[in-house]
Each structure stands twice: as C-alpha cells, then as structure tokens.
Design an enzyme around this catalytic site. Structure first.
Site, PDB file in Angstrom:
ATOM      1  N   ASP A   1       0.796  -1.308  -0.049  1.00 27.17           N
ATOM      2  CA  ASP A   1      -0.201  -0.176   0.052  1.00 27.17           C
ATOM      3  C   ASP A   1       0.637   1.368   0.020  1.00 27.17           C
ATOM      4  O   ASP A   1       2.061   1.024   0.372  1.00 27.17           O
ATOM      5  CB  ASP A   1      -0.870   0.025   1.349  1.00 27.17           C
TER       6      ASP A   1
ATOM      7  N   HIS B   1       3.538  -2.156   2.984  1.00 25.52           N
ATOM      8  CA  HIS B   1       3.900  -0.870   2.612  1.00 25.52           C
ATOM      9  C   HIS B   1       5.113  -0.753   1.592  1.00 25.52           C
ATOM     10  O   HIS B   1       6.165  -0.883   2.375  1.00 25.52           O
ATOM     11  CB  HIS B   1       3.605   0.057   3.559  1.00 25.52           C
TER      12      HIS B   1
HETATM   13 ZN    ZN Z   1      -2.573   3.243   3.376  1.00 23.51          ZN
END
Ligand code: ZN
Length: 254
Positions: A58, A203
């Site tokens: 993400d 991430h």
């Molecule tokens: Zn996020």
C-alpha cells in the site's frame, strides 16, 4: 559361387526369422527405456497446485518499489500494489514495469483520506480519479476493487462501492511493517504467520519493508507457496470478486 549364394540366402532367411521372432516392445519396457520423457510431459500438463498467498503493498509507488519488483521477478512471484492516485503519474515507469511482470495495480484512493468521513460524492470521486490515473499510466483498465485507507469502511462506503461495481479488499494478515520499520522483524512477522489464502498487508514506501522482501519472497517460494495477485487468489477461493463485498478484515468506523 553357388555355395556363397546359398549361404547368403540362409543368412537372409535367418535374419528375417529373427526379426519376426523379436517380440513387440511393451509400453512398460518403453517407459523403462525412456523414463526421462514421462515426468517432463506430465509436469508440463499439471496445473500449479501450490498453496496461494497474495502479498499486497500500500501507499506507493515509491523509490523502494523497484527492488520488490526485482525479487518478485527473480522468484516467479506476483503481487498487488494498492497505489495512491496522486503518485501514479510520477511513478508511471514503475507501474508499467509492475504490470509487465504480471503484477496487479489497484487503487488506494487519491490521497489517503478516511472514507467514512467523506460525502458520497467525494468517495466516488477519490475512487474514480485513482482508477482513471492507473488506466492512463498502465494502459490497461484498473481492476474493479480497491483498498480503503486504514482499511476503514462504513455502510455508506460499502453501498457506494456496490453501486460503482467495486469490491473492497482489505487483508487477512497485518505485518505492522509501517510501525516495526525493521527488516528482520518484518521478515519474522510474515514468516511466522503466513498461511494458505492469506492477503498480507505491507507498505512499499518503507526501505525496511523492501529490504525484508528480499528474504521473504524467496523464503515463501522455498516453503512451497505460490505468490499471486489478489484477483488470482480471490478467483481461486471464491470464483471472483463481488461488488460491495469486503474481503479480509472488516473495519467499520463508529
Ligand atoms: Zn494506506
């Protein structure tokens, strides 16, 4: 002269009889003689039955995304990147490269605002503008699912998603990589818990996460997992994605 001819004829007859007398090679004997070919043919025709895991990244793309794409490519894996709409144009080359490697690019909204606190109009806008940016950058349509920032939803978010034809994809395993910020700890967090059918939250904006992936991806493949996209995993598990449905953790805003 006559004697030689007779001998030749005799040899010829013997040879013919000999040939006729040789029994036909049975299939078992043939297999024993050419064993190498059989597994090779069987292997090629066999579907990939390895248990699936979907790695998801993400908040990017970022300068760390390429090293993740490198290791995915090297180990025959794929992943899904939930990108920020506002970053798509800047990282167009990375996105094109990701798509070329069989990875999936889906939206994580334009600017990471928590959707439950937005109007219906604003929710539609942030999802649509991100999909349009992905489509423009990648040259292929954006898939019909997205990941809400913080995984956070409300009944309105679910209703809007359903109306737009989008599914909501959260995760089944949170690695806490954004908080750990340590490659070894992120590695442990994944390897300790990863199981078949998991959608793993990571991430690609953190150097430490990208560093962890240099070990995580080879280790998951060595452990027998097949690294697939969200679409591939959900197709396998549920036969596809349903608009308005939440896959993975359900995080409802108060
Ligand atoms: Zn996020």
């Amino acid at each position: 002269m006559k004697k030689t001819a007779t001998l030749s004829t005799a040899i010829l007859i013997l040879l013919l009889l000999g040939c006729a007398a040789v029994p036909r090679t049975t299939l078992a004997e043939y297999d024993a003689e050419y064993p190498a070919q059989e597994p090779a043919i069987a292997e090629a025709a066999k579907p990939d039955m390895r248990p699936m895991i979907a790695l998801t990244f993400d908040d990017g793309p970022s300068e760390h995304t390429d090293s993740i794409l490198d290791v995915l490519k090297r180990y025959g894996g794929r992943a899904t990147f939930f990108v920020m709409g506002y970053l798509v144009e800047t990282w167009q080359d990375t996105i094109i490269r990701a798509v070329g490697g069989g990875n999936e690019i889906a939206g994580h909204t334009w600017s990471h605002r928590a959707l439950p606190y937005l109007s219906r109009r604003a929710i539609i806008e942030t999802i649509q503008s991100t999909s349009a940016a992905i489509e423009k950058a990648a040259g292929i349509p954006s898939p019909f699912f997205f990941r809400p920032p913080y995984g956070m939803i409300s009944q309105r978010v679910v209703d809007v998603s359903a109306d737009m034809g989008y599914a909501i994809v959260n995760w089944t395993l949170d690695t806490w990589d954004w908080r750990l910020r340590d490659a070894d700890l992120v590695y442990d967090a994944v390897m300790r818990a990863a199981a078949e059918g998991d959608i793993i939250l990571l991430h690609d904006i953190h150097r430490t996460t990208a560093a962890a992936m240099q070990r995580v991806i080879p280790s998951l493949v060595a452990a027998g997992f097949r690294l697939v996209t969200v679409s591939e995993l959900l197709q396998h598990l549920y036969g596809g994605l349903e608009p308005g449905k939440i896959y993975g953790r359900r995080i409802m805003a108060e």
